[in-house]
Design an enzyme around this catalytic site. Structure first.
Site, PDB file in Angstrom:
ATOM      1  N   GLY A   1      41.059 -23.422 -37.397  1.00 28.66           N
ATOM      2  CA  GLY A   1      42.109 -23.694 -36.433  1.00 28.66           C
ATOM      3  C   GLY A   1      42.932 -22.473 -36.134  1.00 28.66           C
ATOM      4  N   GLY A   2      43.975 -22.676 -35.322  1.00 26.65           N
ATOM      5  CA  GLY A   2      44.815 -21.556 -34.934  1.00 26.65           C
ATOM      6  C   GLY A   2      45.633 -20.995 -36.072  1.00 26.65           C
TER       7      GLY A   2
ATOM      8  N   ASP B   1      51.880 -32.278 -29.852  1.00 32.78           N
ATOM      9  CA  ASP B   1      50.528 -31.714 -29.758  1.00 32.78           C
ATOM     10  C   ASP B   1      49.473 -32.812 -29.894  1.00 32.78           C
ATOM     11  OD1 ASP B   1      48.821 -29.626 -29.272  1.00 32.78           O
ATOM     12  OD2 ASP B   1      48.698 -28.959 -31.353  1.00 32.78           O
TER      13      ASP B   1
ATOM     14  N   LEU C   1      35.094 -26.944 -43.165  1.00 35.95           N
ATOM     15  CA  LEU C   1      35.037 -28.010 -42.171  1.00 35.95           C
ATOM     16  C   LEU C   1      35.374 -27.514 -40.776  1.00 35.95           C
ATOM     17  CD1 LEU C   1      36.807 -30.876 -44.166  1.00 35.95           C
ATOM     18  CD2 LEU C   1      34.353 -30.510 -43.864  1.00 35.95           C
TER      19      LEU C   1
ATOM     20  N   LYS D   1      43.796 -27.534 -45.921  1.00 33.78           N
ATOM     21  CA  LYS D   1      44.056 -26.602 -44.829  1.00 33.78           C
ATOM     22  C   LYS D   1      44.788 -25.395 -45.392  1.00 33.78           C
ATOM     23  CE  LYS D   1      46.142 -26.272 -40.230  1.00 33.78           C
ATOM     24  NZ  LYS D   1      46.911 -26.997 -39.190  1.00 33.78           N
TER      25      LYS D   1
END
Length: 411
Positions: free
Chosen positions: A131-132, A252, A128, A151
């Site tokens: 990310g970092g 964030d 999908l 994730k």
């Protein structure tokens, strides 16, 4: 007679060898310079030179060479052993810290999966996003076929703080505007988080989409949908700040971290930078800045602007709402504001947009004390436009680029 002669010769050889070794050590230590050593060597008789050249010097050089090699091997072995010991100690200490933190945060309503379970529920080809801290994959639970987003973290910050924040913060929440954490995996370096799957992805792809499709619900609903999304995010943040048993500061808030379900209801996600504190704590102490450029409150970067608190999330929220209205990133000052959505604006939409702009301008005040709490943000968004006052211009705002750019929807 021959025995005493042999002993004498052996003693001479031993003396020469000892002298060579001593002179070599003295020379290396810098006690004598080379000229002094040379004068000593020239004083030797012919037999001494013969012994040195034929036996003593090769033996001495061999001993020295073997000694040097042994010293090098010893140094390399010690260095390797120490580094290896430090590596295993650090990993073991990190694992103990994470496990202790997970225990200290108490029982969870989420399940702990093995890494084998995580691999079974995901397909590496169904990625999908990236990310970092890792990659996100679409998956399915084997128990009931429930769609999930997994994730997989590929690196962890410090002593596992990012992973602990994710599990500790989200597992304590239960709100319609907070993403649901269904489970997690922790097996040393193998770490993963299992969320509810959000079919519409992040808010970012909708507000920054330059070419929306005609059948896109975003284009169809227009400002009404953006207004409802901004209101939903405000409710989620208000819950994090005041509705939980513990106060959670996100640090964030940005469009990328706002997920949309099948009904375009917003869900606050990615708690990697979050801070969990007691409800009594209003001021947070931090060693360094955290967040994303363009959304970080001034006091997070420099304490001269004020103290870090939940008002830092309020600032990030205001910057995000401005991006929702303008249709461009705030850090991209050269981009033009998108105008396709204005064609369908009616009087009701104009009222909603004005409230979004006024509220966001209050949220981005440089002084944290002048920013409203999230509960006040909700009241302003749901209240009457006539009751809202236009806030003063923020101290850190950019000057207008041209007369045309100063035109605003606020009249």
């Amino acid at each position: 007679m021959y025995f005493w002669y042999a002993c004498k010769e052996a003693l001479g050889v031993a003396r020469v060898v000892a002298a060579m070794i001593a002179l070599s050590i003295i020379l290396l230590l810098g006690v004598l310079d080379w000229d002094d050593c040379l004068s000593e060597i020239l004083a030797w008789d012919t037999l001494a030179w013969f012994v040195v050249l034929e036996w003593a010097w090769p033996a001495t050089s061999t001993v020295v060479a073997i000694g040097v090699v042994l010293i090098i091997i010893r140094c390399l072995w010690r260095k390797y052993s120490i580094n290896k010991l430090k590596f295993f100690w650090k990993n073991n200490q990190t694992r103990q810290n994470v496990e202790a933190s997970l225990r200290n945060y108490g029982p969870y309503l989420v399940r702990r999966y093995s890494y084998l379970d995580v691999k079974k529920m995901t397909n590496s080809s169904d990625k999908l996003g990236q990310g970092g801290y890792g990659s996100v994959y679409k998956g399915k639970l084997h128990d009931d076929g429930h769609l999930v987003a997994v994730k997989v973290l590929n690196k962890s910050k410090g002593n596992g703080e990012e992973f602990i924040n994710q599990v500790a913060a989200i597992s304590r929440t239960s709100h319609v505007n907070i993403v649901s954490l269904l489970g997690f995996c922790y097996e040393g370096k193998k770490r993963a988080l299992v969320y509810d799957f959000m079919p519409n992805g992040s808010l970012e792809k909708f507000i920054f989409d330059e070419n929306p499709q005609n059948n896109d619900p975003h284009c169809k609903w227009g400002w009404k949908m953006l207004y409802q999304i901004s209101l939903g995010i405000a409710r989620g943040l208000e819950y994090l700040h005041r509705g939980c048993n513990t106060r959670i500061l996100h640090f964030d808030i940005k469009p990328h971290n706002i997920l949309l379900d099948e009904h375009f209801s917003p869900k606050i996600s990615d708690f990697g930078l979050a801070r969990v504190c007691t409800r009594e704590e209003s001021i947070i102490s931090m060693l360094g800045a955290r967040g994303t450029a363009g959304y970080i409150a001034p006091e997070v970067l420099c304490r001269n602007f004020g103290r870090v608190s939940q008002k830092s999330d309020v600032y990030s929220y205001g910057m995000m709402v401005l991006e929702m209205v303008g249709g461009r990133k705030n850090v991209n000052v050269g981009a033009k504001r998108r105008t396709w959505i204005e064609e369908t604006m009616d009087e009701e939409d104009e009222v909603k947009v004005k409230k979004m702009i006024i509220v966001s301008l209050w949220c981005i005040q440089t002084d944290p004390l002048k920013r409203p709490a999230m509960s006040e943000v909700i009241e302003m968004l749901e209240g009457s436009l006539d009751s809202l006052q236009v806030p003063p211009k923020p101290f850190l705002s950019s000057p207008p680029r041209s007369q045309a750019d100063t035109t605003t929807l606020i009249t």
